[in-house]
Scaffold this active site. Structure first.
Site, mmCIF file in Angstrom:
data_model
loop_
_atom_site.group_PDB
_atom_site.id
_atom_site.type_symbol
_atom_site.label_atom_id
_atom_site.label_comp_id
_atom_site.label_asym_id
_atom_site.label_seq_id
_atom_site.Cartn_x
_atom_site.Cartn_y
_atom_site.Cartn_z
ATOM 1 C CD GLN A 102 -10.138 5.952 -2.899
ATOM 2 O OE1 GLN A 102 -9.415 5.543 -2.007
ATOM 3 N NE2 GLN A 102 -10.289 5.129 -3.942
ATOM 4 C CE1 TYR A 170 -11.606 -0.247 2.235
ATOM 5 C CE2 TYR A 170 -11.837 2.317 2.344
ATOM 6 C CZ TYR A 170 -10.985 1.094 2.713
ATOM 7 O OH TYR A 170 -9.676 1.194 2.948
ATOM 8 N NE ARG A 346 0.558 -2.966 -7.368
ATOM 9 C CZ ARG A 346 0.188 -4.030 -7.979
ATOM 10 N NH1 ARG A 346 0.609 -5.158 -7.121
ATOM 11 N NH2 ARG A 346 -0.804 -4.401 -8.904
HETATM 12 C C1 LIG Z 1 0.180 0.902 -0.629
HETATM 13 C C2 LIG Z 1 -1.016 0.850 -1.414
HETATM 14 C C3 LIG Z 1 -2.187 1.502 -0.790
HETATM 15 C C4 LIG Z 1 -3.359 1.769 -1.590
HETATM 16 N N1 LIG Z 1 -4.413 2.370 -0.901
HETATM 17 C C5 LIG Z 1 -5.578 2.622 -1.742
HETATM 18 C C6 LIG Z 1 -6.650 3.317 -1.301
HETATM 19 O O1 LIG Z 1 -6.588 4.006 -0.112
HETATM 20 N N2 LIG Z 1 -7.853 3.264 -2.071
HETATM 21 C C7 LIG Z 1 -7.894 2.366 -3.219
HETATM 22 O O2 LIG Z 1 -8.942 2.523 -3.693
HETATM 23 N N3 LIG Z 1 -6.906 1.840 -3.709
HETATM 24 C C8 LIG Z 1 -5.765 1.730 -3.029
HETATM 25 N N4 LIG Z 1 -4.716 1.005 -3.481
HETATM 26 C C9 LIG Z 1 -4.922 0.353 -4.825
HETATM 27 C C10 LIG Z 1 -4.419 1.039 -5.990
HETATM 28 O O3 LIG Z 1 -5.195 2.284 -6.061
HETATM 29 C C11 LIG Z 1 -4.676 0.023 -7.348
HETATM 30 O O4 LIG Z 1 -5.852 0.083 -7.265
HETATM 31 C C12 LIG Z 1 -3.838 -1.205 -7.202
HETATM 32 O O5 LIG Z 1 -2.446 -0.859 -6.330
HETATM 33 C C13 LIG Z 1 -3.654 -1.530 -8.461
HETATM 34 O O6 LIG Z 1 -2.994 -0.449 -9.313
HETATM 35 P P1 LIG Z 1 -1.434 -0.681 -9.781
HETATM 36 O O7 LIG Z 1 -1.135 -2.128 -10.609
HETATM 37 O O8 LIG Z 1 -1.114 0.397 -10.777
HETATM 38 O O9 LIG Z 1 -0.702 -0.665 -8.616
HETATM 39 C C14 LIG Z 1 -3.535 0.805 -2.821
HETATM 40 C C15 LIG Z 1 -2.426 0.217 -3.425
HETATM 41 C C16 LIG Z 1 -1.303 0.302 -2.629
HETATM 42 C C17 LIG Z 1 0.028 -0.419 -3.293
HETATM 43 S S1 SF4 Z 2 8.384 -2.849 -5.909
HETATM 44 FE FE1 SF4 Z 2 7.149 -3.739 -4.246
HETATM 45 S S2 SF4 Z 2 7.231 -2.101 -2.614
HETATM 46 FE FE2 SF4 Z 2 7.866 -0.994 -4.444
HETATM 47 S S3 SF4 Z 2 5.963 -0.294 -5.249
HETATM 48 FE FE3 SF4 Z 2 6.348 -2.263 -6.571
HETATM 49 S S4 SF4 Z 2 5.239 -3.581 -5.166
HETATM 50 FE FE4 SF4 Z 2 5.334 -1.731 -3.888
#
Ligand SMILES: Cc1cc2nc3c(=O)[nH]c(=O)nc-3n(C[C@H](O)[C@H](O)[C@H](O)COP(=O)(O)O)c2cc1C
Ligand code: SF4
Length: 393
Positions: A102, A170, A346
């Protein structure tokens, strides 16, 4: 005749590249780039993700220039980063996964790193506690060209794909926002003008990436901010990007690191953990105002599906569904809905082997409880707080 629903666990084509399945590890800024280049830990992180079965892992966040880094420990796409990037790409390939990165410029979010941030307009950044410098035409030209150089370096390092960050408040997302972009020149005002920066960036990245690399963009459907960029305009911008022919897929997201961070995550706000991970002065602000800045929204599996279906109905371009993909059922539903890929953040931090488990038929969820405490780990090396150190990526 309608096309049959694809098997998410079977090989698929993404633009010019082949993936072993349709599941992409979403960008989760890893923070294992202390000197702004790739560390052994970062290579290991992506090796583990690749070993866990994803079709493609995504390295994040890669700033296209030092001023575009949101934190001082972010990778910057300079020549000295290329050997490490190559090691990381080789490690992912050795485990059978493709690798993407990214890339972006953090705009007003970058100002939190002690840098005089540029933004489309001189808006106040609550992260930097100061007003931004308005980007000049020369700044815009230079940053656009930094995107091209960054993509070229990733190509040289053997990356299969590049994901342009157009979301989360951003820089590109700030240009799209009618609230943050108050310009009256060709970069502001009408939606066509506000979308110009994103389209120009996608164009130069496409050219630099060449015909062998896939180009994706991560686009906000909704900033989650009154007066901000919303779904109707997002669909128009997605259509513009589609008609430009610069992208192989769009990943749909929402929220703003600058204005409404929890809108993109849903679930709990880890205020204490965030405060503990920050320098003292900023930590105090987080403790006092965290509950306002980190306004929470309830989590549910597939929480972006409803909005994303509206984008799906308006576009032919391949789309990546993101947001609470947490079990096999969510993935199968996404395929039935007509999304070509899913991305998981996550769920894979919690359980890096989850794709292999689902491919074998597991219907269990990832065990992520959406506490969001991993958000506070980005300074020490991003990880799930529920996973023991020796089992981590
Ligand atoms: C610790 C962490 C760091 C993240 N860093 C970025 C990032 O650098 N760029 C980005 O576009 N999204 C970032 N995200 C968002 C994820 O790409 C994603 O959009 C968001 O977590 C929702 O998806 P999920 O429900 O599968 O976690 C981050 C998410 C987490 C938990
Ligand atoms: S359990 Fe909590 S710390 Fe672990 S990936 Fe999911 S949100 Fe992040």
């Amino acid at each position: 005749m309608t096309a049959p629903t694809p098997d998410a666990f079977a090989p698929a084509r993404l633009g010019p590249i082949d993936l072993r399945n349709r599941i992409i590890k979403a960008a989760t800024f890893e923070g294992m780039t202390g000197d702004q280049t790739v560390s052994d830990r970062l290579v290991q992180f992506h090796r583990t993700m690749a070993r866990g079965g994803v079709g493609m892992t995504t390295l994040a966040f890669c700033a296209v220039s030092p001023e575009g880094a949101a934190t001082p420990n972010e990778l910057v796409l300079r020549d000295e980063a290329v050997p490490g990037l190559r090691r990381l790409a080789d490690a992912a390939h050795a485990e059978g996964a493709a690798v993407s990165a990214q890339i972006g410029h953090a705009g007003a979010v970058a100002a939190s790193a002690g840098i005089r941030g540029v933004a489309p307009s001189p808006v106040f950044s609550p992260l930097a506690m100061k007003r931004m410098k308005q980007a000049t035409a020369e700044d815009i030209r230079r940053i656009t060209s930094d995107f091209a150089s960054g993509a070229k370096r990733l190509r040289d390092a053997g990356f299969d794909a590049v994901e342009i960050h157009l979301g989360h408040g951003y820089l590109a997302s700030e240009f799209l926002s009618p609230k943050l972009n108050r310009r009256r020149d060709e970069w502001g005002g009408s939606l066509a003008n506000r979308a110009r920066f994103s389209r120009e960036v996608a164009k130069v990245v496409r050219e630099a990436a060449g015909s062998g690399m896939a180009v994706l963009a991560k686009l906000n459907m909704d900033d989650g901010v009154r007066g901000g960029f919303g779904l109707e305009e997002s669909i128009e911008v997605a259509r513009m990007l589609e008609s430009d022919g610069t992208l192989d897929a769009i990943e749909l997201t929402c929220g703003s690191s600058l204005q409404n961070p929890m809108y993109l995550f849903r679930g709990d706000a880890p205020i204490q953990e965030m405060a503990a991970s920050m320098p003292k002065a900023v930590a105090l602000g987080m403790k006092l105002f965290g509950r306002f800045f980190l306004k929470t929204y309830p989590y549910e599996d597939g929480y972006l599906r409803k909005q994303a279906l509206q984008v799906r109905a308006a576009l032919d371009l391949p789309l990546v569904l993101l947001g609470g993909i947490n079990r096999r059922e969510n993935i199968e539903e996404a395929m039935t809905d007509g999304f070509e890929f899913v991305a998981m953040g996550r769920g894979l931090l919690r359980n890096p082997g989850f794709v292999n488990e689902m491919a074998k038929g597991s219907t269990a969820d990832s065990l992520c409880d959406h506490c969001n405490k991993c958000m506070a780990t980005i300074y020490q090396g991003t990880h799930c707080v529920l996973v023991d150190e020796d089992l981590r990526a």
